[in-house]
Design a protein around this motif. Structure first.
Motif, PDB file in Angstrom:
ATOM      1  N   SER A 285     -11.875  -1.438   8.828  1.00  0.00           N
ATOM      2  CA  SER A 285     -10.973  -1.906   9.879  1.00  0.00           C
ATOM      3  C   SER A 285     -11.453  -3.172  10.555  1.00  0.00           C
ATOM      4  O   SER A 285     -12.654  -3.460  10.609  1.00  0.00           O
ATOM      5  CB  SER A 285     -10.818  -0.810  10.954  1.00  0.00           C
TER       6      SER A 285
ATOM      7  N   ASN B  64      -7.069  -6.300  13.679  1.00  0.00           N
ATOM      8  CA  ASN B  64      -5.655  -6.389  13.312  1.00  0.00           C
ATOM      9  C   ASN B  64      -5.364  -5.938  11.886  1.00  0.00           C
ATOM     10  O   ASN B  64      -4.343  -6.303  11.303  1.00  0.00           O
ATOM     11  CB  ASN B  64      -5.129  -7.821  13.517  1.00  0.00           C
ATOM     12  N   SER B  65      -6.261  -5.143  11.313  1.00  0.00           N
ATOM     13  CA  SER B  65      -6.005  -4.623   9.972  1.00  0.00           C
ATOM     14  C   SER B  65      -6.771  -3.325   9.753  1.00  0.00           C
ATOM     15  O   SER B  65      -7.761  -3.039  10.432  1.00  0.00           O
ATOM     16  CB  SER B  65      -6.421  -5.646   8.903  1.00  0.00           C
TER      17      SER B  65
ATOM     18  N   GLN C  22      -7.698  -0.953   6.154  1.00  0.00           N
ATOM     19  CA  GLN C  22      -7.557  -0.752   4.717  1.00  0.00           C
ATOM     20  C   GLN C  22      -8.091   0.621   4.333  1.00  0.00           C
ATOM     21  O   GLN C  22      -9.276   0.906   4.517  1.00  0.00           O
ATOM     22  CB  GLN C  22      -8.323  -1.835   3.953  1.00  0.00           C
TER      23      GLN C  22
ATOM     24  N   VAL D  89       2.245  -7.599   7.689  1.00  0.00           N
ATOM     25  CA  VAL D  89       1.412  -6.773   6.803  1.00  0.00           C
ATOM     26  C   VAL D  89       1.839  -5.313   6.907  1.00  0.00           C
ATOM     27  O   VAL D  89       1.927  -4.598   5.900  1.00  0.00           O
ATOM     28  CB  VAL D  89      -0.078  -6.934   7.156  1.00  0.00           C
ATOM     29  N   ASP D  90       2.125  -4.852   8.137  1.00  0.00           N
ATOM     30  CA  ASP D  90       2.611  -3.483   8.333  1.00  0.00           C
ATOM     31  C   ASP D  90       3.905  -3.239   7.551  1.00  0.00           C
ATOM     32  O   ASP D  90       4.102  -2.178   6.963  1.00  0.00           O
ATOM     33  CB  ASP D  90       2.877  -3.207   9.816  1.00  0.00           C
TER      34      ASP D  90
ATOM     35  N   THR E 235       3.153  -2.725   3.940  1.00  0.00           N
ATOM     36  CA  THR E 235       2.559  -1.396   3.760  1.00  0.00           C
ATOM     37  C   THR E 235       3.648  -0.336   3.807  1.00  0.00           C
ATOM     38  O   THR E 235       3.698   0.572   2.967  1.00  0.00           O
ATOM     39  CB  THR E 235       1.523  -1.116   4.862  1.00  0.00           C
TER      40      THR E 235
END
Length: 223
Positions: free
Chosen positions: A98, A101-102, A104, A139-140, A143
Motif C-alpha cells: 500500500s 493512494n494505492s 495492490q 485506478v479504482d 479495478t
C-alpha cells in the motif's frame, strides 16, 4: 497448497442470516447528488445485495493502523445467492502493498481459494482513502470494472475517515455508459476518463444495496 486458518472469534460476527424486514434498510449516502446527476443507469434489473453495517465498521477498525500511517487498505467482499438476493457473508483482506493512494493485493490465489471453498460470488471490494475524499479514482474504476464485468451487481465501498461530508460511499459503474468507457480505456495509472455518450456519469451510488443487521459474516485477515 494454500493453508488457511479459520477466523478467530474476535473477527467473527455471529448473527442470524434470516432476513426480516425490520432488520433491512436501504443504504443512504449523504451528498449523493454530486455523483449521480443523470438518470440512474439501473434500468436493467439488478438483484438486491444485503450487507451488515457492522462489517464496514470492523473493516474500518482493522484498517486503522494503516490509516494512521496514511496507507490504503483493501479487501474483497464475497456473497452467496439465495432466492435472487446476494448476502455478503465474507470479507477477505489479502496480503497487500500500500501507499497513500494505492493498494495492490498480493497472493490472490488465497482469496480465490476461500471463495471457491464456500461457493461464493465476488460481489465487490472495499478500500480506504486514508487522507482523501470519498470518490472513485481512475485506478479504482479500472479495478472495479474487473468485478462488475463478471457480476453486474458488483459494488465498490470507499471508506474515507477524514471526509467530513461522507465517511463512506457504495459505488458502481453506470451501465452501459461507464462500462463502455472503461471497456475501451487502455490507459494505466491516474488519468481522466471521457464522459459516457448517454449523458450519465461514469459511476454512481448503488440503489440496490441494503444494510441487513441480521446477517452473519466472517473476516479473513491474511496479512
Amino acid at each position: 497448497m494454500v493453508t488457511l486458518s479459520s477466523p478467530s472469534p474476535s473477527l467473527s460476527c455471529v448473527e442470524n442470516v434470516t432476513c426480516k424486514s425490520s432488520h433491512v434498510s436501504r443504504v443512504l449516502i449523504s451528498g449523493s447528488d454530486n455523483i449521480n446527476h443523470g438518470e440512474s443507469s439501473e434500468a436493467k434489473i439488478l438483484r438486491d445485495v444485503h450487507i451488515s453495517e457492522r462489517l464496514l465498521e470492523d473493516f474500518t477498525e482493522l484498517a486503522r493502523e494503516n490509516t494512521e500511517k496514511d496507507l490504503e487498505t483493501c479487501g474483497t467482499l464475497a456473497a452467496f445467492l439465495e432466492r435472487g438476493i446476494f448476502y455478503v457473508t465474507t470479507l477477505i483482506i489479502p496480503k497487500q502493498e500500500s501507499t497513500s493512494n494505492s493498494c495492490q493485493a498480493m497472493n490472490e490465489v488465497e482469496v480465490f481459494s476461500i471463495q471457491n471453498e464456500r461457493e461464493l460470488y465476488p460481489v465487490g471490494w472495499i478500500h480506504t482513502h486514508p487522507s482523501q475524499g470519498c470518490f472513485m479514482s481512475s485506478v479504482d474504476l479500472h479495478t472495479h470494472y474487473s468485478y462488475q464485468v463478471m457480476v453486474p451487481e458488483a459494488f465498490a465501498i470507499v471508506v474515507a475517515p477524514t471526509d467530513s461530508s461522507k465517511s463512506y460511499g457504495i459505488f458502481k459503474l453506470t451501465d452501459p455508459g461507464g462500462m463502455e468507457v472503461l471497456r475501451g480505456c487502455s490507459e494505466t495509472g491516474f488519468h481522466p476518463h471521457k464522459e459516457p455518450e448517454d449523458g450519465n456519469p461514469v459511476y454512481e451510488h448503488c440503489s440496490n444495496v441494503y444494510k441487513n443487521s441480521n446477517l452473519r459474516f466472517e473476516i479473513f485477515d491474511l496479512r
